[in-house]
Scaffold this active site. Structure first.
Site, short mmCIF file in Angstrom:
data_model
loop_
_atom_site.label_atom_id
_atom_site.label_comp_id
_atom_site.label_asym_id
_atom_site.label_seq_id
_atom_site.Cartn_x
_atom_site.Cartn_y
_atom_site.Cartn_z
N ASP A 154 -0.29 -4.04 5.78
CA ASP A 154 -0.93 -3.78 7.08
C ASP A 154 -2.40 -4.18 6.99
O ASP A 154 -3.04 -3.97 5.97
CB ASP A 154 -0.84 -2.30 7.41
CG ASP A 154 0.57 -1.79 7.56
OD1 ASP A 154 1.53 -2.58 7.45
OD2 ASP A 154 0.73 -0.58 7.77
N HIS A 160 -7.15 -2.16 5.56
CA HIS A 160 -6.38 -1.13 6.25
C HIS A 160 -7.03 0.22 5.95
O HIS A 160 -8.08 0.28 5.32
CB HIS A 160 -4.92 -1.22 5.77
CG HIS A 160 -3.97 -0.39 6.57
ND1 HIS A 160 -3.98 -0.32 7.95
CD2 HIS A 160 -2.93 0.41 6.18
CE1 HIS A 160 -3.01 0.47 8.36
NE2 HIS A 160 -2.37 0.94 7.32
N HIS A 202 0.86 -1.20 0.00
CA HIS A 202 0.00 0.00 0.00
C HIS A 202 0.88 1.23 0.00
O HIS A 202 2.11 1.14 0.17
CB HIS A 202 -0.99 -0.03 1.17
CG HIS A 202 -0.35 0.05 2.54
ND1 HIS A 202 0.58 -0.86 2.98
CD2 HIS A 202 -0.53 0.91 3.57
CE1 HIS A 202 0.93 -0.56 4.23
NE2 HIS A 202 0.29 0.51 4.61
N HIS A 213 1.23 3.87 1.99
CA HIS A 213 1.71 4.61 3.17
C HIS A 213 3.24 4.66 3.10
O HIS A 213 3.90 3.72 2.64
CB HIS A 213 1.28 3.92 4.47
CG HIS A 213 -0.14 4.26 4.87
ND1 HIS A 213 -0.91 3.44 5.65
CD2 HIS A 213 -0.91 5.35 4.60
CE1 HIS A 213 -2.09 3.99 5.84
NE2 HIS A 213 -2.12 5.15 5.21
N ASP A 265 5.73 4.32 5.06
CA ASP A 265 6.63 3.33 5.67
C ASP A 265 6.71 2.03 4.87
O ASP A 265 7.45 1.12 5.24
CB ASP A 265 6.26 3.07 7.14
CG ASP A 265 4.80 2.69 7.34
OD1 ASP A 265 3.96 3.02 6.48
OD2 ASP A 265 4.49 2.06 8.37
N HIS A 266 5.96 1.97 3.77
CA HIS A 266 6.03 0.80 2.88
C HIS A 266 6.42 1.19 1.45
O HIS A 266 6.53 0.34 0.59
CB HIS A 266 4.66 0.08 2.83
CG HIS A 266 4.24 -0.45 4.16
ND1 HIS A 266 4.23 -1.79 4.45
CD2 HIS A 266 3.87 0.18 5.31
CE1 HIS A 266 3.84 -1.97 5.72
NE2 HIS A 266 3.61 -0.78 6.24
N HIS A 310 6.14 -5.58 11.91
CA HIS A 310 5.47 -4.28 11.82
C HIS A 310 5.12 -3.73 13.21
O HIS A 310 4.05 -3.22 13.46
CB HIS A 310 4.20 -4.36 10.96
CG HIS A 310 3.76 -3.02 10.45
ND1 HIS A 310 2.81 -2.26 11.08
CD2 HIS A 310 4.16 -2.29 9.39
CE1 HIS A 310 2.63 -1.13 10.41
NE2 HIS A 310 3.44 -1.13 9.38
#
Lengths: 301, 301
Positions: free
Chosen positions: B210, B140, B60, B62, B64-65, B268
């Site tokens: 997530d 998510h 996805h 976001h 942090d990914h 995570h």
């Protein structure tokens, strides 16, 4: 002024080489200059307080100067920042950041102001009562600006013994600091210089990365206290510098000499060179006061 | 299969905590799964050969990914990559990357293929003669997929002594490996099982991050060899998990149990927890075979 080099290498971040980012502390400001990938981790590593950053200046939109910005902006959000954040950089920077915030549905809960730059002439882009920031138009493969940070001339300092001796009322102290002659309690005009000390010399810092050798920046950066000038290559690779619109250590030193700067800091090294001292030696053939940037190094001036 | 955890923390990269990225080596493929900021440095640190990555799967958008992807793509260009690169991820990923390449005037000199995902049902997105990759639709805050990597059932192995003993011509070896009975040189039909060994059990790996607790992924990941399931929180913070659409260690273990997976890897983690062993203990109250992801850890299975 206090300059912390977070990264001073070109192209790509590596295990031991960070791409361009610097923090300039000047009169209670903490300015962030450029923001390569990993800058937020470098800020943590060097224990610089994120929250104090209110103004960020991005030279150009190549990844090694810019790819860490969206992550830093997102981290500010996660840290529940409330203070405004101002970002200065080339046109397009707003779209690049806001698209990513939109896609992640992660709008900031603080105000984000973009000041997009398009001029190819030096312009005043920030000013408060103590500091000015001007652009330094550079010549690179894409639209690029360096930044000139100038302290304003400060106020004169009272020679308090002389002031008392001259019998000057406290109401005139402000005028004295501003350099005016004032009348004392007996109506006599007092020469300012006899009761005050000169203001400290205002300091200045010019950040010039990335650029080919460009002599017409000299008038803009004339007499600065410290010049950071990119030196991606050594003279023996001048043909690479020419081709990629970068500068050599010798060219950086030539600019420093022409501009009568006090100190030159070299940086933005290609990682093809293991030994950085060669950069210093090459620059010193032209200009004497040369220092080498290194990741994590702090310069006080 | 060999899984290298490059980063297994949520939210923001820190000096000692990297955000999500993993490398899965399977049948000569080196798949990159998610790409938080700093992933390219983690790849270097763990001496994984960049060039071998031909397929990247992003769960996805976001940060942090995802925020390390544009830098990795740019670095591939600087390393003069020529091989095609395929990127699987949510709709929007192409625009985010290509806008930044456009602004930096840094188009790749290799072919970049984007496979944008929009389905909310599991679909087969990659297949060659040895491996399949399916999406695992997750729940998510924004559109998110996990990924299921499955080895195909391999060929039976020849029991070469038995094959010679049975007097079978070499022309039939291929048929034998495929499980067929064949006639020997005397015209006698030979039972396949008497001259071959069974194929190795095909392995499988499910990456689920997530997501909130989502029981309807169970049929998709049923019986996998290894399940990586996010556990951002512990049960005592289940209200945060609920609010942010994340899972707890106990919930991850419940999914593992329902799906009869062989091994569960937790990851995570929120950086609010100093001691990761508590995650393992909590999960073990539900499911026994639990391992903890840690940055740099390698799992062979």
């Amino acid at each position: 002024m206090r300059l912390t080099i977070l990264g001073c290498y070109s192209a790509t971040p590596r295990t031991l080489n960070n791409t361009t980012s610097q923090v300039l502390e000047i009169n209670n400001h903490m300015f962030l200059i450029d923001c390569g990938e990993g800058t937020q981790v470098q800020l943590r590593k060097h224990k610089l307080k994120f929250n104090r950053i209110k103004y960020i200046f991005i030279s150009h939109l190549h990844g090694d100067h810019f790819f860490g910005l969206v992550g830093l902006i997102s981290t500010f959000r996660l840290l529940t920042r409330e203070a405004d954040l101002h970002i200065y950089g080339p046109k397009g920077i707003k779209e690049a950041i806001t698209l990513q915030l939109k896609l992640s549905d992660s709008w900031t809960n603080y105000k984000l102001y973009f000041h997009e730059l398009t001029s190819t002439k030096s312009e005043l882009i920030f000013e408060d009562n103590k500091v000015e920031v001007h652009t330094i138009p550079l010549d690179h493969r894409i639209y690029t600006n360096g930044y000139l940070f100038k302290e304003k001339a400060g106020e004169r300092k009272l020679n308090i013994d002389a002031v008392n001796e001259a019998n000057i009322d406290v109401a005139y102290y402000r005028k004295l600091k501003q350099g005016f002659d004032v009348k004392n309690e007996d109506g006599v005009l007092i020469d300012n210089k006899t009761v005050t000390f000169p203001a400290e010399n205002p300091k200045s810092y010019a950040f010039c990365s990335d650029t080919k050798y460009k002599e017409d920046i000299v008038p803009v950066i004339k007499n600065v206290s410290v010049l950071y000038h990119e030196s991606t290559f050594l003279e023996k690779h001048a043909h690479y510098a020419e081709k990629t619109k970068h500068a050599t250590a010798k060219q950086a030193a030539t600019i420093a000499k022409l501009a009568h700067v006090k100190t030159l800091i070299l940086g933005h090294y290609s990682t093809r060179y293991d030994d950085l001292s060669v950069f210093k030696n090459e620059a010193k053939t032209v200009f004497n006061k040369v220092k080498l940037a290194r990741d994590g190094k702090v310069f006080n001036f």
